[in-house]
Design a protein around this motif. Structure first.
Motif, PDB file in Angstrom:
ATOM      1  N   MET A   1      -9.198 -13.377   6.949  1.00 14.70           N
ATOM      2  CA  MET A   1      -8.363 -12.716   5.945  1.00 14.70           C
ATOM      3  C   MET A   1      -8.494 -11.203   6.092  1.00 14.70           C
ATOM      4  SD  MET A   1      -8.472 -13.011   1.750  1.00 14.70           S
ATOM      5  CE  MET A   1      -8.093 -14.753   1.746  1.00 14.70           C
ATOM      6  N   GLY A   2      -7.343 -10.496   6.191  1.00 16.99           N
ATOM      7  CA  GLY A   2      -7.363  -9.066   6.376  1.00 16.99           C
ATOM      8  C   GLY A   2      -7.572  -8.310   5.076  1.00 16.99           C
ATOM      9  N   GLU A   3      -7.653  -6.977   5.189  1.00 19.37           N
ATOM     10  CA  GLU A   3      -7.908  -6.142   4.015  1.00 19.37           C
ATOM     11  C   GLU A   3      -6.821  -6.304   2.959  1.00 19.37           C
ATOM     12  OE1 GLU A   3      -8.633  -1.436   2.809  1.00 19.37           O
ATOM     13  OE2 GLU A   3      -8.099  -1.973   4.880  1.00 19.37           O
ATOM     14  N   LEU A   4      -5.554  -6.362   3.389  1.00 18.03           N
ATOM     15  CA  LEU A   4      -4.457  -6.495   2.437  1.00 18.03           C
ATOM     16  C   LEU A   4      -4.562  -7.805   1.662  1.00 18.03           C
ATOM     17  CD1 LEU A   4      -1.778  -5.613   1.179  1.00 18.03           C
ATOM     18  CD2 LEU A   4      -0.605  -6.611   3.151  1.00 18.03           C
ATOM     19  N   ASP A   5      -4.837  -8.905   2.354  1.00 15.81           N
ATOM     20  CA  ASP A   5      -4.943 -10.199   1.682  1.00 15.81           C
ATOM     21  C   ASP A   5      -6.120 -10.235   0.716  1.00 15.81           C
ATOM     22  OD1 ASP A   5      -2.712 -11.288   2.932  1.00 15.81           O
ATOM     23  OD2 ASP A   5      -3.868 -11.954   4.664  1.00 15.81           O
ATOM     24  N   ARG A   6      -7.245  -9.659   1.132  1.00 16.63           N
ATOM     25  CA  ARG A   6      -8.419  -9.632   0.244  1.00 16.63           C
ATOM     26  C   ARG A   6      -8.119  -8.818  -1.009  1.00 16.63           C
ATOM     27  NH1 ARG A   6     -11.198  -9.085   5.188  1.00 16.63           N
ATOM     28  NH2 ARG A   6     -11.285  -6.810   4.929  1.00 16.63           N
ATOM     29  N   LEU A   7      -7.458  -7.682  -0.822  1.00 18.06           N
ATOM     30  CA  LEU A   7      -7.145  -6.827  -1.967  1.00 18.06           C
ATOM     31  C   LEU A   7      -6.114  -7.494  -2.878  1.00 18.06           C
ATOM     32  CD1 LEU A   7      -7.712  -4.192  -3.353  1.00 18.06           C
ATOM     33  CD2 LEU A   7      -6.099  -3.047  -1.811  1.00 18.06           C
ATOM     34  N   ARG A   8      -5.150  -8.176  -2.275  1.00 14.42           N
ATOM     35  CA  ARG A   8      -4.157  -8.902  -3.078  1.00 14.42           C
ATOM     36  C   ARG A   8      -4.833  -9.956  -3.947  1.00 14.42           C
ATOM     37  NH1 ARG A   8      -1.113 -10.594   0.712  1.00 14.42           N
ATOM     38  NH2 ARG A   8       0.662  -9.175   0.495  1.00 14.42           N
ATOM     39  N   GLN A   9      -5.751 -10.700  -3.370  1.00 10.48           N
ATOM     40  CA  GLN A   9      -6.445 -11.732  -4.126  1.00 10.48           C
ATOM     41  C   GLN A   9      -7.323 -11.137  -5.221  1.00 10.48           C
ATOM     42  OE1 GLN A   9      -5.867 -15.041  -4.003  1.00 10.48           O
ATOM     43  NE2 GLN A   9      -4.248 -14.373  -2.604  1.00 10.48           N
ATOM     44  N   ARG A  10      -7.943  -9.984  -4.943  1.00 10.10           N
ATOM     45  CA  ARG A  10      -8.785  -9.335  -5.953  1.00 10.10           C
ATOM     46  C   ARG A  10      -7.942  -8.852  -7.133  1.00 10.10           C
ATOM     47  NH1 ARG A  10     -11.742  -6.745  -2.669  1.00 10.10           N
ATOM     48  NH2 ARG A  10     -10.909  -4.640  -2.738  1.00 10.10           N
ATOM     49  N   LEU A  11      -6.810  -8.229  -6.831  1.00 12.35           N
ATOM     50  CA  LEU A  11      -5.929  -7.756  -7.904  1.00 12.35           C
ATOM     51  C   LEU A  11      -5.333  -8.929  -8.682  1.00 12.35           C
ATOM     52  CD1 LEU A  11      -4.079  -4.855  -6.032  1.00 12.35           C
ATOM     53  CD2 LEU A  11      -5.641  -4.607  -7.974  1.00 12.35           C
ATOM     54  N   LEU A  12      -4.932  -9.966  -7.966  1.00 12.36           N
ATOM     55  CA  LEU A  12      -4.377 -11.143  -8.637  1.00 12.36           C
ATOM     56  C   LEU A  12      -5.426 -11.783  -9.534  1.00 12.36           C
ATOM     57  CD1 LEU A  12      -1.876 -12.937  -8.928  1.00 12.36           C
ATOM     58  CD2 LEU A  12      -2.751 -14.326  -7.043  1.00 12.36           C
ATOM     59  N   GLY A  13      -6.681 -11.785  -9.087  1.00 12.80           N
ATOM     60  CA  GLY A  13      -7.756 -12.321  -9.910  1.00 12.80           C
ATOM     61  C   GLY A  13      -7.905 -11.549 -11.215  1.00 12.80           C
ATOM     62  N   LYS A  14      -7.752 -10.233 -11.140  1.00 10.68           N
ATOM     63  CA  LYS A  14      -7.859  -9.420 -12.359  1.00 10.68           C
ATOM     64  C   LYS A  14      -6.678  -9.661 -13.293  1.00 10.68           C
ATOM     65  CE  LYS A  14     -10.795  -5.900 -10.304  1.00 10.68           C
ATOM     66  NZ  LYS A  14     -10.996  -4.483  -9.942  1.00 10.68           N
ATOM     67  N   VAL A  15      -5.505  -9.898 -12.722  1.00 11.98           N
ATOM     68  CA  VAL A  15      -4.336 -10.236 -13.541  1.00 11.98           C
ATOM     69  C   VAL A  15      -4.566 -11.577 -14.236  1.00 11.98           C
ATOM     70  CG1 VAL A  15      -1.887 -10.846 -13.479  1.00 11.98           C
ATOM     71  CG2 VAL A  15      -2.714  -8.878 -12.174  1.00 11.98           C
ATOM     72  N   LYS A  16      -5.103 -12.540 -13.513  1.00 12.78           N
ATOM     73  CA  LYS A  16      -5.373 -13.855 -14.103  1.00 12.78           C
ATOM     74  C   LYS A  16      -6.423 -13.758 -15.208  1.00 12.78           C
ATOM     75  CE  LYS A  16      -4.214 -16.644 -10.024  1.00 12.78           C
ATOM     76  NZ  LYS A  16      -4.762 -17.540  -8.960  1.00 12.78           N
ATOM     77  N   THR A  17      -7.442 -12.930 -14.983  1.00 17.14           N
ATOM     78  CA  THR A  17      -8.469 -12.744 -16.013  1.00 17.14           C
ATOM     79  C   THR A  17      -7.877 -12.113 -17.263  1.00 17.14           C
ATOM     80  OG1 THR A  17     -10.222 -12.505 -14.357  1.00 17.14           O
ATOM     81  CG2 THR A  17     -10.667 -11.626 -16.544  1.00 17.14           C
ATOM     82  N   ALA A  18      -7.036 -11.098 -17.073  1.00 19.77           N
ATOM     83  CA  ALA A  18      -6.379 -10.459 -18.216  1.00 19.77           C
ATOM     84  C   ALA A  18      -5.482 -11.449 -18.945  1.00 19.77           C
ATOM     85  CB  ALA A  18      -5.576  -9.252 -17.746  1.00 19.77           C
ATOM     86  N   ALA A  19      -4.774 -12.274 -18.176  1.00 19.58           N
ATOM     87  CA  ALA A  19      -3.883 -13.265 -18.779  1.00 19.58           C
ATOM     88  C   ALA A  19      -4.671 -14.249 -19.630  1.00 19.58           C
ATOM     89  CB  ALA A  19      -3.119 -14.006 -17.686  1.00 19.58           C
ATOM     90  N   LYS A  20      -5.823 -14.678 -19.134  1.00 17.49           N
ATOM     91  CA  LYS A  20      -6.658 -15.632 -19.864  1.00 17.49           C
ATOM     92  C   LYS A  20      -7.302 -14.983 -21.084  1.00 17.49           C
ATOM     93  CE  LYS A  20     -10.680 -18.669 -19.295  1.00 17.49           C
ATOM     94  NZ  LYS A  20     -11.715 -19.150 -18.339  1.00 17.49           N
TER      95      LYS A  20
END
Length: 270
Positions: A1-20
């Motif tokens: 997994m490249g830097e872009l994919d890792r960063l996308r998953q990290r940001l998406l994780g924070k969005v999911k946490t905020a949503a929850k």
């Protein structure tokens, strides 16, 4: 997994946490995604499109951009970008730039007047399009800076919430990126190569917010996690230890039943 994919998953994780944590999304939401053309709103749209794909909720997204007729605005850039995205969009043209320039005093900053006008247009279009929620691209640093600005200049403890209902009760305004750091968003936007559209009003103003941003950067040299601590503090408030009488009364009322219950069972403990 490249830097872009890792960063996308990290940001998406924070969005999911905020949503929850803050109940940002509900099944059947129709969300107006406000796209300014800056790094934050492009990232917001990316995250919501990904969330729409994986969410158990049925989410409808409509992208919205307001062309304020600022000098040097790159015609067609954002439209070309949105035409490649898998969602409906609307671009509204309103010459708010000329109105701000005409009505504002020479030494005044344009942000307040500009945002009020922009907000009114967004609300009207959200209603016309049948949206029940409006998504903005504000992130963790925006909320922290707003908190400090209110503390320093207004004597008020107030930041940016993840979700709130408009005064007229028509919409919920949501900030899915509220836990995301600005530097991560900037890196993500650069890696994605978004066609950034600069703001020639607020983008060129040296104001109080830039002072607060510099102050936070200075603090980070001695307190490396100061931003993390500040956003955590906004969700860890002790009303009984503040000076707001209304908050203290609410805290006392909430504690009263607990204390009464404790008193009722206390004899049994001895």
């Amino acid at each position: 997994m490249g830097e872009l994919d890792r960063l996308r998953q990290r940001l998406l994780g924070k969005v999911k946490t905020a949503a929850k944590n803050y109940g940002i999304f509900e099944d059947g939401d129709h969300i107006l995604v406000c796209l300014s053309g800056g790094k934050d709103s492009y990232t917001l749209l990316d995250m919501l499109l990904e969330l729409q794909r994986v969410s158990p909720f049925e989410l409808k997204l409509t992208a919205f951009h307001l062309d304020q007729k600022q000098p040097g605005y790159p015609e067609g850039v954002l439209r070309a970008y949105l035409e490649e995205q898998p969602l409906p969009f609307e671009i509204c043209e309103e010459d708010t730039y000329s109105v701000v320039q005409e009505k504002l005093a020479p030494d005044a900053t344009p942000c307040s007047l500009c945002s009020r006008m922009r907000r009114g247009i967004i609300y009207r279009r959200a209603e016309a399009l049948g949206c029940n929620k409006i998504a903005l691209g504000h992130h963790r640093d925006d909320s922290i800076e707003t908190l400090l600005l209110n503390l320093f200049y207004s004597g008020r403890t107030q930041g940016m919430p993840a979700r709130f209902t408009t005064d007229d009760g028509r919409f919920q305004v949501i900030r899915p990126l509220i836990l995301a750091a600005e530097d991560e968003i900037a890196t993500y936007a650069a890696l994605r190569g978004f066609p950034i559209i600069p703001c020639n009003l607020c983008g060129s103003v040296e104001g109080k917010r830039k002072f607060v941003k510099r102050l936070l950067n200075d603090l980070e040299t001695t307190i490396p996690h100061v931003r993390h601590s500040l956003i955590a503090a906004m969700g860890n408030v002790k009303p009984s230890h503040l000076l707001d009488n209304d908050l203290r009364s609410l805290a006392e009322d909430a504690a009263a039943p607990v204390l009464a219950g404790a008193c009722a069972v206390e004899p049994e403990l001895f």
